[in-house]
Design a protein around this motif. Sequence first.
Motif, mmCIF file in Angstrom:
data_model
loop_
_atom_site.group_PDB
_atom_site.id
_atom_site.type_symbol
_atom_site.label_atom_id
_atom_site.label_comp_id
_atom_site.label_asym_id
_atom_site.label_seq_id
_atom_site.Cartn_x
_atom_site.Cartn_y
_atom_site.Cartn_z
ATOM 1 N N GLU A 31 0.857 -1.184 0.000
ATOM 2 C CA GLU A 31 0.000 0.000 0.000
ATOM 3 C C GLU A 31 0.894 1.236 0.000
ATOM 4 O O GLU A 31 1.809 1.336 0.823
ATOM 5 C CB GLU A 31 -0.901 0.011 1.238
ATOM 6 C CG GLU A 31 -1.818 1.223 1.322
ATOM 7 C CD GLU A 31 -2.697 1.197 2.567
ATOM 8 O OE1 GLU A 31 -3.221 2.255 2.935
ATOM 9 O OE2 GLU A 31 -2.844 0.110 3.172
ATOM 10 N N PHE A 32 0.641 2.170 -0.920
ATOM 11 C CA PHE A 32 1.485 3.361 -1.049
ATOM 12 C C PHE A 32 0.864 4.528 -0.295
ATOM 13 O O PHE A 32 -0.354 4.733 -0.311
ATOM 14 C CB PHE A 32 1.645 3.747 -2.522
ATOM 15 C CG PHE A 32 2.407 5.028 -2.714
ATOM 16 C CD1 PHE A 32 3.769 5.090 -2.474
ATOM 17 C CD2 PHE A 32 1.758 6.186 -3.111
ATOM 18 C CE1 PHE A 32 4.474 6.268 -2.632
ATOM 19 C CE2 PHE A 32 2.448 7.374 -3.274
ATOM 20 C CZ PHE A 32 3.807 7.411 -3.033
ATOM 21 N N SER A 33 1.712 5.319 0.364
ATOM 22 C CA SER A 33 1.226 6.510 1.078
ATOM 23 C C SER A 33 2.368 7.499 1.219
ATOM 24 O O SER A 33 3.529 7.192 0.931
ATOM 25 C CB SER A 33 0.707 6.129 2.471
ATOM 26 O OG SER A 33 1.757 5.582 3.255
ATOM 27 N N ILE A 47 6.030 6.044 0.778
ATOM 28 C CA ILE A 47 6.352 4.817 1.495
ATOM 29 C C ILE A 47 5.491 3.697 0.927
ATOM 30 O O ILE A 47 4.283 3.851 0.790
ATOM 31 C CB ILE A 47 6.092 4.955 3.012
ATOM 32 C CG1 ILE A 47 7.078 5.944 3.637
ATOM 33 C CG2 ILE A 47 6.194 3.605 3.710
ATOM 34 C CD1 ILE A 47 6.887 6.141 5.126
ATOM 35 N N PHE A 48 6.132 2.591 0.578
ATOM 36 C CA PHE A 48 5.408 1.386 0.214
ATOM 37 C C PHE A 48 5.411 0.471 1.431
ATOM 38 O O PHE A 48 6.466 -0.010 1.854
ATOM 39 C CB PHE A 48 6.059 0.696 -0.986
ATOM 40 C CG PHE A 48 5.665 1.282 -2.308
ATOM 41 C CD1 PHE A 48 4.615 0.747 -3.037
ATOM 42 C CD2 PHE A 48 6.333 2.388 -2.808
ATOM 43 C CE1 PHE A 48 4.238 1.308 -4.257
ATOM 44 C CE2 PHE A 48 5.964 2.951 -4.026
ATOM 45 C CZ PHE A 48 4.909 2.401 -4.752
ATOM 46 N N SER A 49 4.209 0.243 1.981
ATOM 47 C CA SER A 49 4.075 -0.554 3.206
ATOM 48 C C SER A 49 3.426 -1.893 2.871
ATOM 49 O O SER A 49 2.300 -1.922 2.361
ATOM 50 C CB SER A 49 3.201 0.189 4.223
ATOM 51 O OG SER A 49 3.709 1.476 4.496
ATOM 52 N N PRO A 50 4.109 -2.997 3.138
ATOM 53 C CA PRO A 50 3.523 -4.303 2.844
ATOM 54 C C PRO A 50 2.558 -4.737 3.945
ATOM 55 O O PRO A 50 2.710 -4.367 5.105
ATOM 56 C CB PRO A 50 4.741 -5.229 2.802
ATOM 57 C CG PRO A 50 5.687 -4.606 3.777
ATOM 58 C CD PRO A 50 5.464 -3.113 3.680
ATOM 59 N N ILE A 57 9.642 -2.708 4.018
ATOM 60 C CA ILE A 57 9.060 -1.386 3.782
ATOM 61 C C ILE A 57 10.050 -0.605 2.925
ATOM 62 O O ILE A 57 11.251 -0.625 3.172
ATOM 63 C CB ILE A 57 8.841 -0.645 5.113
ATOM 64 C CG1 ILE A 57 7.812 -1.390 5.971
ATOM 65 C CG2 ILE A 57 8.400 0.793 4.882
ATOM 66 C CD1 ILE A 57 7.697 -0.842 7.374
ATOM 67 N N TYR A 58 9.540 0.091 1.908
ATOM 68 C CA TYR A 58 10.388 0.925 1.051
ATOM 69 C C TYR A 58 10.136 2.394 1.390
ATOM 70 O O TYR A 58 8.998 2.878 1.303
ATOM 71 C CB TYR A 58 10.093 0.670 -0.424
ATOM 72 C CG TYR A 58 10.556 -0.686 -0.906
ATOM 73 C CD1 TYR A 58 11.903 -0.936 -1.165
ATOM 74 C CD2 TYR A 58 9.650 -1.724 -1.097
ATOM 75 C CE1 TYR A 58 12.335 -2.181 -1.612
ATOM 76 C CE2 TYR A 58 10.073 -2.972 -1.535
ATOM 77 C CZ TYR A 58 11.417 -3.194 -1.794
ATOM 78 O OH TYR A 58 11.840 -4.423 -2.234
#
Length: 224
Positions: A31-33, A47-50, A57-58
């Motif tokens: 999920e991107f935020s 932030i890409f949160s799995p 996390i990216y």
Amino acid sequence: TDTIFYQLFNTFHTLLFELIERPIAEAEGYEFSSVEVKEKAFRFDGIFSPKAEDKPIYLIEVQFQQKEDFYWEYLSEIYLYLNQYRPAQEWQAIAIFARRSYEPQPRSHVQEMLDCQRIQRVYLEDLLERETDSFAIGIIQLILSSESQAVTKAKQLGEKIERENNTEIQEQVLELIETVLVYKFPKLSRQEIEAMFTYSDLKQTRVYQEARAEGEQRGLQVGE
């Protein structure tokens, strides 16, 4: 560019994985935020949160100008975020530079993180000559193109998107193209920006629809 890249990552969830040359399938479950770290009002570009705990996390930062204290601020954001959110997952930082010349010389403690791939760098200028079917990469190429190349590149993207069957993707890509052109040609009027596309491109876009609505409203006022 922060706003444009937020739109790009939000629209194309596979883009990050294209840039860091990971399998696109790994984008599944993220999920991107954009997350603000409160203590000094630092904000990551994305932030890409799995959802799963076995994926990293990216933490993304995009840089389109020279900034000597880039790594100092980036590391501050990272560690404030980790302290504040205490994620269960591993993390990886992705520093995206428009050009290599925009990256400051890494200090020794930063170089250690680069060497172990805790911080991974992406240089967008490497994408300029890449042949690609990716709309997201095409828009990045448009962002980096010179003014003399931008119109031709925009038209090529417009022609390619006409062959896309997904109308939602068509509209999102065309609006992103328009946004980039507005940044590149701030002195041009909306009508001049529109003239860069064919009618079939424009009739689905927000800019065209707003212009049409304004024209209809003026007609109503004149009629009154």
